[in-house]
Motif scaffolding. Structure first.
Motif, mmCIF file in Angstrom:
data_model
loop_
_atom_site.group_PDB
_atom_site.id
_atom_site.type_symbol
_atom_site.label_atom_id
_atom_site.label_comp_id
_atom_site.label_asym_id
_atom_site.label_seq_id
_atom_site.Cartn_x
_atom_site.Cartn_y
_atom_site.Cartn_z
ATOM 1 N N TYR A 58 0.842 -1.194 0.000
ATOM 2 C CA TYR A 58 0.000 0.000 0.000
ATOM 3 C C TYR A 58 0.881 1.249 0.000
ATOM 4 N N TRP A 59 0.227 2.378 -0.242
ATOM 5 C CA TRP A 59 0.833 3.702 -0.072
ATOM 6 C C TRP A 59 -0.042 4.485 0.888
ATOM 7 N N PHE A 60 0.582 5.124 1.874
ATOM 8 C CA PHE A 60 -0.153 5.981 2.804
ATOM 9 C C PHE A 60 0.282 7.421 2.569
ATOM 10 N N GLY A 61 -0.680 8.290 2.296
ATOM 11 C CA GLY A 61 -0.351 9.681 1.974
ATOM 12 C C GLY A 61 -1.101 10.678 2.827
ATOM 13 N N THR A 62 -0.513 11.857 2.974
ATOM 14 C CA THR A 62 -1.144 12.960 3.705
ATOM 15 C C THR A 62 -0.983 14.253 2.927
ATOM 16 N N ASN A 63 -1.934 15.166 3.129
ATOM 17 C CA ASN A 63 -1.871 16.502 2.552
ATOM 18 C C ASN A 63 -2.027 17.508 3.682
ATOM 19 N N THR A 64 -1.010 18.321 3.899
ATOM 20 C CA THR A 64 -1.008 19.280 5.010
ATOM 21 C C THR A 64 -1.202 20.693 4.469
ATOM 22 N N ASP A 65 -2.201 21.382 4.974
ATOM 23 C CA ASP A 65 -2.506 22.737 4.522
ATOM 24 C C ASP A 65 -1.397 23.695 4.962
ATOM 25 N N ILE A 66 -0.741 24.329 3.979
ATOM 26 C CA ILE A 66 0.354 25.268 4.282
ATOM 27 C C ILE A 66 0.065 26.643 3.690
ATOM 28 N N THR A 67 -1.201 26.939 3.446
ATOM 29 C CA THR A 67 -1.562 28.212 2.819
ATOM 30 C C THR A 67 -1.075 29.389 3.650
ATOM 31 N N GLU A 68 -1.347 29.345 4.959
ATOM 32 C CA GLU A 68 -0.922 30.459 5.817
ATOM 33 C C GLU A 68 0.598 30.553 5.902
ATOM 34 N N GLN A 69 1.245 29.392 5.992
ATOM 35 C CA GLN A 69 2.713 29.402 6.061
ATOM 36 C C GLN A 69 3.323 29.995 4.800
ATOM 37 N N ARG A 70 2.747 29.664 3.640
ATOM 38 C CA ARG A 70 3.250 30.230 2.376
ATOM 39 C C ARG A 70 3.066 31.746 2.355
ATOM 40 N N ALA A 71 1.914 32.194 2.829
ATOM 41 C CA ALA A 71 1.660 33.635 2.846
ATOM 42 C C ALA A 71 2.636 34.350 3.776
ATOM 43 N N GLN A 72 2.896 33.718 4.940
ATOM 44 C CA GLN A 72 3.849 34.306 5.871
ATOM 45 C C GLN A 72 5.254 34.340 5.275
ATOM 46 N N ALA A 73 5.636 33.233 4.619
ATOM 47 C CA ALA A 73 6.965 33.180 4.001
ATOM 48 C C ALA A 73 7.113 34.239 2.919
ATOM 49 N N GLU A 74 6.063 34.440 2.137
ATOM 50 C CA GLU A 74 6.117 35.463 1.090
ATOM 51 C C GLU A 74 6.225 36.856 1.698
ATOM 52 N N SER A 75 5.507 37.065 2.810
ATOM 53 C CA SER A 75 5.593 38.372 3.475
ATOM 54 C C SER A 75 7.003 38.614 4.018
ATOM 55 N N ILE A 76 7.580 37.554 4.626
ATOM 56 C CA ILE A 76 8.933 37.682 5.162
ATOM 57 C C ILE A 76 9.930 37.942 4.042
ATOM 58 N N GLU A 77 9.754 37.230 2.920
ATOM 59 C CA GLU A 77 10.671 37.430 1.783
ATOM 60 C C GLU A 77 10.568 38.844 1.241
ATOM 61 N N THR A 78 9.327 39.341 1.157
ATOM 62 C CA THR A 78 9.141 40.721 0.688
ATOM 63 C C THR A 78 9.807 41.706 1.638
ATOM 64 N N LEU A 79 9.650 41.468 2.950
ATOM 65 C CA LEU A 79 10.255 42.344 3.944
ATOM 66 C C LEU A 79 11.774 42.296 3.874
ATOM 67 N N LEU A 80 12.335 41.078 3.745
ATOM 68 C CA LEU A 80 13.791 40.938 3.656
ATOM 69 C C LEU A 80 14.339 41.617 2.404
ATOM 70 N N THR A 81 13.594 41.473 1.306
ATOM 71 C CA THR A 81 14.027 42.126 0.065
ATOM 72 C C THR A 81 14.044 43.637 0.228
ATOM 73 N N GLU A 82 13.017 44.146 0.911
ATOM 74 C CA GLU A 82 12.956 45.591 1.131
ATOM 75 C C GLU A 82 14.092 46.048 2.053
ATOM 76 N N VAL A 83 14.349 45.264 3.118
ATOM 77 C CA VAL A 83 15.451 45.603 4.022
ATOM 78 C C VAL A 83 16.775 45.559 3.285
ATOM 79 N N ASN A 84 16.946 44.545 2.433
ATOM 80 C CA ASN A 84 18.175 44.421 1.658
ATOM 81 C C ASN A 84 18.351 45.606 0.712
#
Length: 479
Positions: free
Chosen positions: A270-296
């Motif tokens: 068999y194969w056992f699979g899971t799907n984990t919702d990371i929508t909020e984490q992706r949004a946070q990561a994008e915000s952090i990346e935007t902030l870091l780019t601006e700081v840079n």
């Protein structure tokens, strides 16, 4: 025809009562005997050799026959039971059950696979499956009943354990935060947990097999199918990130993983699979990346202002300005690397290339570097990056890279909990140690000691300058 309600009363088991399909125990019936074996002897052999308890009784419940299987199951011998009431085996609270059985038999009805409780001679209870059939005489008149009883205690215990296991699995599967699913060895998905259906608004018939493709975003589904099919074929762990459509029609991003489950022969079952919702984490990561780019961006603007101020503050000191600007550029290069890695880690090869880019343009293949692929922490990247930049600057101006034929070798290793980095120059002019300690020497020798608790060594010989760095791996290696 329904079973007698008295039998159903007070117990969860199902009782099957059917139209007479009676057992014919008349001696000399129409059965075809074995050659040379009388029908009576054949029937007796079957009864005597059976592992089940086979008992006959009158319509009043008096035992008239008792085989060895009954003796083994209940503990009573035939002499102890024949002529006695069968109620001797029945708990007091189940006597009404026996009354109902006898009524049904008297009416010509068969009681099939009744799961109930009986008593052994020791007084211990035993779970049995009982089948009771009418016994007719030569004229078809019902004169008694035959009972077959089988010990089902172990079977019922196994069923109870299986039911409990299934209950726990369902409780776990339906209350976990991830969407979950199970596929066969070929990738045909046949089970999803409740979370999947709650999120997608689908049913098993919608999703079974490859039906899951309909909830994938059309821009990603072909890529997902290609990657997961490779895992189905190779047996490798699968991991991917993609959007899935919810019951409201909106897409959310999921980190999805699947691992193979092997059978006792090591084959994928068999194969056992899971799907984990990371929508909020992706949004946070994008915000952090935007902030870091601006700081840079702002920090680079600040470095540009500092360069302008340095030129105005030290006119005519071109050599100082050149070295100062290059140091600022090295800081900027480190910032670019760290921003691209969310200020977390930098791969060592990438760090060397970024810091020595100006020297590689001039020296080319005369600079060699090699070592394992390891990720360096942000603090380690800043410290080692500046040291490498200073070493390269000195090599171009005074050391091996200042003449044709000179070479620089850079090597690093992570072994036994220690990280080591060496810089070695060969083929260049003889270099003498400086009598003063400037900023460059401090960057190479002193700052790594202070910031990373490292040991450094800077040596000069006729073969060229060499520098070594060593510290605890946990200080510089990102995990």
């Amino acid at each position: 025809m329904k079973s007698d309600p008295d039998i159903e009363h007070g117990r969860p088991e199902r009782l099957a009562a059917r139209t007479s399909d009676d057992v014919d125990l008349r001696i000399g019936g129409d059965a075809a005997p074995l050659p040379g074996v009388a029908p009576e002897a054949l029937l007796a052999a079957i009864i005597e050799g059976s592992d089940d308890a086979i008992v006959s009784k009158t319509l009043e419940g008096i035992v008239t026959s008792w085989n060895p299987g009954a003796e083994r199951l209940f503990g009573y011998t035939a002499s102890e039971m024949i002529g006695q009431s069968v109620r001797k085996l029945i708990p007091q609270e189940r006597h009404m059950e026996e009354d109902a059985i006898l009524r049904q038999v008297a009416q010509g009805r068969r009681v099939s696979s009744l799961h109930t409780t009986r008593l052994r001679k020791t007084g211990a209870s035993v779970r049995v499956s009982v089948t009771v059939s009418p016994i007719r005489d030569g004229n078809g008149k019902i004169i008694g009943a035959s009972k077959i009883a089988r010990d089902v205690g172990a079977l019922e215990l196994a069923r109870q354990q299986l039911a409990e296991s299934e209950r726990r699995f369902k409780m776990l599967a339906d209350n976990m935060s991830q969407l979950a699913w199970i596929a066969d060895s070929q990738g045909w998905i046949f089970w999803y947990n409740k979370r999947w259906f709650d999120y997608t608004g689908t049913t098993l018939s919608d999703m079974e097999g490859w039906g899951w493709k309909q909830v994938h975003h059309p821009d990603h589904v072909d890529r997902v199918i290609e990657r997961i099919q490779k895992s189905w074929d190779s047996g490798e762990l699968w991991e991917d990130t993609f959007p899935l459509r919810g019951r409201d029609g909106r897409y959310r991003w999921f980190l999805s993983r699947a691992r193979p489950i092997h059978d006792e022969n090591g084959e994928i079952a068999y194969w056992f699979g899971t799907n984990t919702d990371i929508t909020e984490q992706r949004a946070q990561a994008e915000s952090i990346e935007t902030l870091l780019t601006e700081v840079n961006h702002r920090s680079k603007n600040m470095l540009t202002v500092i360069q302008s101020l340095a030129r105005r503050s030290a006119p005519g000191n071109d050599e100082f300005l050149k070295r100062f600007v290059r140091r600022l550029e090295a800081l900027a290069a480190n910032q670019d690397l760290l921003v691209r890695r969310a200020w977390t880690r930098v791969e060592m090869h990438e760090l060397v290339r970024a810091q020595l880019a100006f020297a590689l343009d001039i020296a080319g293949t005369r600079i060699e570097f090699d070592g394992p692929e390891v990720d360096i922490t942000s603090r380690g990247a800043e410290t080692l990056g500046m040291a490498l930049h200073e070493l390269a600057t000195n090599a171009l101006k005074y050391g091996a890279l200042s003449v044709d034929g000179g070479k620089v070798s850079i090597a690093w290793d992570d072994r036994d909990g220690r990280f080591q980095l060496t810089w070695r120059e060969t083929g260049g002019p003889e270099v003498m140690p400086t009598t003063r300690t400037g900023f460059g020497t401090s960057v190479i020798r002193d700052i790594p000691v202070t910031v990373l608790d490292a040991t450094t060594s800077l040596n000069f010989s006729k073969d060229g300058a060499s520098w070594s760095f060593e510290c605890d791996s946990a200080t510089v290696i990102a995990h």
